[in-house]
Motif scaffolding. Structure first.
Motif, mmCIF file in Angstrom:
data_model
loop_
_atom_site.group_PDB
_atom_site.id
_atom_site.type_symbol
_atom_site.label_atom_id
_atom_site.label_comp_id
_atom_site.label_asym_id
_atom_site.label_seq_id
_atom_site.Cartn_x
_atom_site.Cartn_y
_atom_site.Cartn_z
ATOM 1 N N LYS A 36 41.051 12.177 22.049
ATOM 2 C CA LYS A 36 41.219 13.023 20.866
ATOM 3 C C LYS A 36 42.702 13.203 20.530
ATOM 4 O O LYS A 36 43.109 13.152 19.362
ATOM 5 N N GLU A 48 38.015 12.304 27.320
ATOM 6 C CA GLU A 48 37.666 12.635 25.942
ATOM 7 C C GLU A 48 38.804 13.397 25.255
ATOM 8 O O GLU A 48 39.127 13.148 24.090
ATOM 9 N N LYS A 94 44.001 10.066 18.943
ATOM 10 C CA LYS A 94 43.567 9.972 17.549
ATOM 11 C C LYS A 94 44.403 10.884 16.654
ATOM 12 O O LYS A 94 44.803 10.495 15.549
ATOM 13 N N ASP A 95 44.682 12.112 17.132
ATOM 14 C CA ASP A 95 45.513 13.034 16.341
ATOM 15 C C ASP A 95 46.915 12.472 16.142
ATOM 16 O O ASP A 95 47.498 12.572 15.051
#
Length: 267
Positions: A57, A53, A60-61
């Motif tokens: 993340k 996870e 995505k950043d």
């Protein structure tokens, strides 16, 4: 207690035992399927999921940052393309070759540096008094400029003035002029002990010219220096001088019996 009641109680007891046995069997099966060690495995799986996870993340950043950087990258690409076009247009005006400048004083075969010992006579007992050297300028002229002409400048000339001259010929002549001027500058700055007798006389002449008010601090050469490889004292060379004088690259003046050509910055 009659026989019916006793039989019913026994059946109930047997049924109860059978139910309990079935429950125990299910518990045993469940225990074998999920042993106590499986708790550790489940904890490891949970930790791995949390790590994944976090990685998702971070991805995505990063994608968000890259998306925001795309407009800046497009602007840089546009600027690079404009700069490339400018460089391509400049390369059209530059000559096909740029010969290396060799600071040499040997423009003629009879010119050359000679050792001090070669200039002294074996039986010479008196020293010849040297002429007073002209003080050196405080600021060096630096390397002669190379202000090439452009195709537009050449095309702007009348056909009779341009003749059969090409952009490459004229710019190659500018290279030669810079070489002549640099050789003269080195000759002016050279000390007497490093010059042959004929060179010392020429150096004095050049120093007299260099200290003239209209020439002081400028790069120059003499008409007699025009000995190639691209600029010679012939009809083509004279035509090139006419073109460069018209375009503001040179000016000319007379100093005694010398015709002096001065390199100028185009206006």
């Amino acid at each position: 207690m009659d026989l019916k009641q006793a039989g019913s109680s026994l059946d109930s007891l047997i049924s109860s035992f059978n139910t309990r046995i079935a429950e125990l069997q299910e518990l045993v099966i469940a225990r074998n399927m999920y042993p106590a060690s499986s708790v550790t495995d489940l904890s490891a799986i949970d930790a791995a999921l949390k790590g994944m996870e976090l990685q998702v993340k971070a991805i995505k950043d990063r994608l968000h940052e890259e998306t925001e950087a795309i407009p800046k990258a497009k602007k840089l690409i546009a600027k690079s393309l404009r700069q490339q076009k400018k460089l391509q247009s400049m390369s059209v005006y530059a000559p096909s070759y740029l010969p290396e400048r060799t600071a040499t004083l040997n423009l003629d075969s009879d010119r050359g540096l000679v050792p001090e010992a070669c200039k002294q006579q074996p039986n010479q007992s008196t020293m010849v008094e040297e002429p007073a050297a002209i003080p050196k300028e405080k600021k060096s002229r630096g390397s002669p400029p190379l202000w090439y002409i452009t195709a537009g400048e050449l095309d702007s000339l009348s056909s009779y003035m341009r003749g059969r001259l090409t952009l490459e010929k004229v710019n190659a002549a500018i290279n030669d002029m810079a070489t002549y001027a640099e050789a003269n500058a080195h000759l002016i700055a050279a000390p007497k002990k490093k010059l042959a007798e004929n060179q010392w006389e020429r150096a004095l002449e050049l120093r007299d010219i260099a200290t003239t008010e209209s020439i002081k601090g400028k790069h120059f050469f003499l008409e007699s220096d025009m000995k190639g490889p691209s600029l010679k004292l012939d009809n083509t060379g004279k035509a090139i001088l006419t073109v460069l004088r018209h375009l503001g690259r040179i000016s000319e003046t007379r100093m005694g019996h010398h015709r002096v050509i001065i390199l100028l910055k185009p206006q």
